[in-house]
Design a protein around this motif. Structure first.
Motif, mmCIF file in Angstrom:
data_model
loop_
_atom_site.group_PDB
_atom_site.id
_atom_site.type_symbol
_atom_site.label_atom_id
_atom_site.label_comp_id
_atom_site.label_asym_id
_atom_site.label_seq_id
_atom_site.Cartn_x
_atom_site.Cartn_y
_atom_site.Cartn_z
ATOM 1 N N ASP A 71 7.472 8.652 74.440
ATOM 2 C CA ASP A 71 8.047 9.795 75.151
ATOM 3 C C ASP A 71 9.497 10.090 74.789
ATOM 4 N N ARG A 102 2.228 15.179 79.356
ATOM 5 C CA ARG A 102 3.457 14.395 79.432
ATOM 6 C C ARG A 102 4.601 15.028 78.652
ATOM 7 N N VAL A 103 4.329 15.529 77.453
ATOM 8 C CA VAL A 103 5.416 15.986 76.585
ATOM 9 C C VAL A 103 5.747 17.471 76.730
ATOM 10 N N ARG A 128 9.182 18.572 78.236
ATOM 11 C CA ARG A 128 10.016 17.388 78.426
ATOM 12 C C ARG A 128 11.301 17.543 77.619
ATOM 13 N N LYS A 154 11.833 15.266 74.550
ATOM 14 C CA LYS A 154 10.950 15.486 73.417
ATOM 15 C C LYS A 154 11.397 16.683 72.585
#
Length: 65
Positions: A5, A42-43, A46, A49
């Motif tokens: 991550d 998740r990404v 973000r 990222k």
């Protein structure tokens, strides 16, 4: 690097010359569908990222030559 991550897409591009779209395609083709969906969730959006402060830094493993 893509699964981790904290590694930004820009760092992956800098070291492996893969753009974000190519990384996503690579992850889609190598992960199970459910794993890919979890990773994308998740990404997406973000901050870590999507930023690479200094292009002069090269992320390199101690085992890499």
């Amino acid at each position: 690097m893509a699964w981790e991550d904290r590694t930004p897409f820009d760092a992956i591009d800098f070291q492996f010359n893969l753009k974000e779209r190519e990384v996503i395609h690579l992850m889609r083709s190598n992960l199970k569908t459910s794993s890919f969906k979890l990773w994308r969730k998740r990404v997406t959006g973000r901050k870590l990222k999507h930023g690479f402060p200094n292009k002069k830094i090269r992320f390199k493993s101690a085992n890499q030559k």
